[in-house]
Write an enzyme that holds these catalytic residues in place. Structure first.
Site, short mmCIF file in Angstrom:
data_model
loop_
_atom_site.label_atom_id
_atom_site.label_comp_id
_atom_site.label_asym_id
_atom_site.label_seq_id
_atom_site.Cartn_x
_atom_site.Cartn_y
_atom_site.Cartn_z
N HIS A 189 34.24 57.42 59.48
CA HIS A 189 33.52 56.42 60.25
C HIS A 189 32.32 57.05 60.97
O HIS A 189 31.25 56.46 61.06
CB HIS A 189 34.47 55.77 61.26
CG HIS A 189 33.85 54.62 61.97
ND1 HIS A 189 33.67 53.39 61.38
CD2 HIS A 189 33.31 54.52 63.19
CE1 HIS A 189 33.07 52.60 62.22
NE2 HIS A 189 32.83 53.25 63.33
N CYS A 488 22.56 53.48 42.84
CA CYS A 488 22.74 52.76 44.10
C CYS A 488 24.12 53.16 44.59
O CYS A 488 25.05 53.25 43.84
CB CYS A 488 22.62 51.26 43.92
SG CYS A 488 23.79 50.54 42.79
#
Lengths: 561, 88
Positions: A189, A488
């Site tokens: 995170h 991507c």
């Protein structure tokens, strides 16, 4: 406890930034309160518990008001947890058994925490929210500062084990010069936050636990190091690099290119048309991945109509006149369920009826989306490309490209996320107009490691030579037939890995908007020959960590030579 | 005692923001409200921990009960909240 401060701490750098500042540590969790009988009356203990729970609830609410947005919802929910009636009953029961307020609060929160953690997934994450509230209440009872993120008045370098989403909501990002964590990897995170907000960060730096509050440190994300108590020379050097980066950030943006002038268009990943202007301002030369899921999630129980979709696509395409916009058709499955598409329960959603497979089973939805896209394309000046997610065979490629053309789409390609599509890229590109590699899923499928599962997160690393070899297959196939191969996914946002991907044959890179500046600067340091050399070094490594380290060392010596 | 069974409209189920909105509404209604998932054990609807731990997903059926003066009105309001999609 005194321990000597390590002079140099190594970890994984996120981005290319440099920061210098004073360490503020996130305090360690409080120890569990002793389970010894209370010396107060039960009524006194109950009053103490109620008071602290109320104080913490009000504090969380006021922090929520100050934070606003999604953080406000998290903090208000935490405030409600503190004053939850079921929790209050559990505390009263423990107090009736003669426990202290501290211990009763601890046990009551722990029992709910364990229930949530056992349910896993989203509910498991709420367990961390509950821990945070519990710690705050116990700290208030003991009259000690609440553990968690520090909030000194001056700017600081935050040193923590890792940051939970609730921690980052509390963090005053304007004061954070950099982040150092001892746990957590490049997909933690903390790393995601650092990339999103362009914060200089070094994660997974095990020895960072030795960095004391108040120590001056230099963070160098490019080399993944933290220097404690730097010399004047080191400080001057860091300040010069910070100034150079600031100058680069405000310099006029140029199209993506290598040192020898080879053009590598830099594109943006977008999840709605709302981010289009910011991406264009940051120098995005178009959109490399436009996700359309939210259009369908927002529509509730049914698919949006062709008219509703067309309006949205028009707004997106109008922001990029004359530029390329690559739209991915709906990517849903049992892990991202949409009732009207796939309502079945699957044991293995990642291997199930998702992406193009699910659309093919509900072809009306796919036809409508392609039709709406073609209509929006005809009405605007952007160059629309459309691609299908989760394509695993040559036959599926032919199916999608055929249907797209039938619906009026001029340029139709596929995402390469499944190893089978990468291995047969020459044949896939025989049918498709282009390929775009989704590195997150390609890594998940190549290493058989669930993206959503923390216990196998270490395997989810796109630097792995097995993943890079597959990227190389697609790059070589693209070069052989003269068709574009884009990237991507998180990998393209890593400035050094971006160079390797170009060396493997990627012709464009698409990433979240904040990553554009660093990747643009990184590409300008290498020629195509150097990029290819770095790609060879990456492919020759045994694993992801070795690959990253070998390429970093080679890149450094190229620049010093 | 009034009772109502509805299907969850929120695309992310009764988690996070929808759970918060629902618990706030239940708590401020003045009535004693319970919520059960399917045929499961009812929990106090004013408890965010109770509501979250039911693990209610989009499309699940839940049963509300209420005791109090204006139980029917309270259930109308809460049922409306549950069938609406609050996620953006």
């Amino acid at each position: 406890m005194t321990s000597s401060t390590p002079a140099l701490v190594s970890g994984t750098g996120i981005g290319q930034g440099v920061a210098i500042g004073v360490v503020a540590r996130m305090s360690d969790p409080l120890p569990p309160p002793a389970d010894s009988p209370s010396t107060r009356t039960q009524a006194d203990e109950a009053e103490r518990a109620r008071t602290s729970l109320r104080i913490v609830a009000r504090e969380l609410e006021s922090r929520g008001q100050a934070a606003g947005g999604a953080a406000r919802d998290v903090l208000e929910a935490q405030a409600m947890m503190a004053e939850d009636p079921m929790l209050s009953e559990a505390i009263d029961e423990a107090l009736a058994a003669g426990k202290t307020a501290e211990r009763a609060v601890f046990e009551a929160f722990a029992s709910f925490r364990d229930q949530l953690a056992a349910m896993g997934g989203y509910l498991g994450e709420r367990a961390a929210d509950l821990d945070d509230v519990s710690q705050r209440v116990i700290a208030d009872l003991g009259g000690v500062p609440a553990p968690g993120v520090p909030s000194p008045e001056h700017p600081f370098v935050l040193v923590a084990r890792d940051l939970a989403p609730a921690d980052t909501a509390m963090l005053d990002l304007d004061k954070v010069l950099g982040l150092v964590t001892s746990d957590g990897g490049p997909t933690s995170h903390t790393a995601i936050l650092a990339r999103e907000k362009s914060i200089v960060a070094v994660v997974g730096a095990t020895d960072a636990t030795g960095l004391a509050d108040g120590t001056v440190v230099i963070l160098d994300a490019a080399s993944g190091t933290v220097i404690a108590n730097p010399t004047d020379q080191q400080k001057a050097d860091a300040e010069r690099r910070i100034a150079e980066r600031q100058a680069a950030a405000v310099a006029p943006v140029t199209p993506g290119a290598l040192a020898d002038g080879t053009a590598i268009p830099l594109l943006a990943n977008l999840g709605s048309s709302a981010g289009a202007q910011a991406a264009a301002d940051a120098g995005a030369e178009g959109v490399g991945l436009f996700r359309t899921e939210f259009l369908f999630l927002d529509a509730g129980g049914t698919a949006p109509t062709i008219e509703q979709q067309r309006e949205h696509y028009l707004r997106l395409l109008q922001a990029f006149p004359g530029k390329k916009v690559v739209v991915r058709v709906l990517d849903a499955g049992a892990d991202k369920p949409l009732q009207f598409l796939n309502d079945a329960h699957e044991e293995n959603p990642a291997l199930g009826l998702r992406g193009l497979r699910a659309l093919r089973a509900s072809e009306d939805i796919l036809r409508e989306q392609l039709t709406a896209l073609a209509q929006a394309d005809a009405a605007t000046q952007a160059e629309l490309w459309v691609m299908a997610p989760m394509v695993s065979t040559v036959e599926e490629t032919g199916y999608f490209v055929g249907l797209a053309r039938e619906c009026g789409i001029r340029t139709a390609g596929v995402m390469v996320e499944v190893p089978s599509a990468a291995l047969l890229a020459d044949r896939v590109l025989g049918r498709a107009d282009f390929a775009s590699i989704g590195t997150n899923d390609l890594t998940q499928y190549t290493l058989a490691a669930d993206r959503m599962l923390g216990s196998v997160a270490a395997l989810q690393d796109p630097w792995h030579p097995a993943v890079l070899r597959l990227v190389g297959e697609v790059g070589a196939a693209g070069a052989a037939v003269g068709k574009p191969v884009g990237i991507c996914g998180e990998a393209a946002a890593d400035p050094l890995l971006a160079v390797v991907l170009v060396g493997l044959g990627a012709t464009s890179l698409s990433m979240s908007t904040p990553a554009l500046t660093d990747v643009r600067a990184s590409l300008l340091n290498y020629t195509i020959d150097e990029a290819r050399q770095l790609a060879e070094i990456a492919l020759a490594a045994d694993g992801a960590a070795e690959s990253r380290a070998a390429v970093a060392a080679a890149a450094l010596s190229m620049k010093e030579a | 005692m009034a009772e109502r069974t509805v299907r969850i409209g929120s695309s992310h189920g009764l988690h996070a923001r929808p759970a918060k909105l629902f618990t706030q509404a239940a708590s401020s209604s003045g009535a004693s409200v319970t919520l059960a998932k399917g045929s499961g054990k009812p929990v106090n609807a004013a408890s965010i921990l109770g509501v979250i731990s039911l693990g209610v997903d989009h499309g699940d059926y839940v049963t509300l009960t209420a005791d109090g003066d204006n139980a029917e009105q309270v259930l109308d309001d809460l049922a409306e909240l549950l069938v609406t999609d609050h996620d953006e």
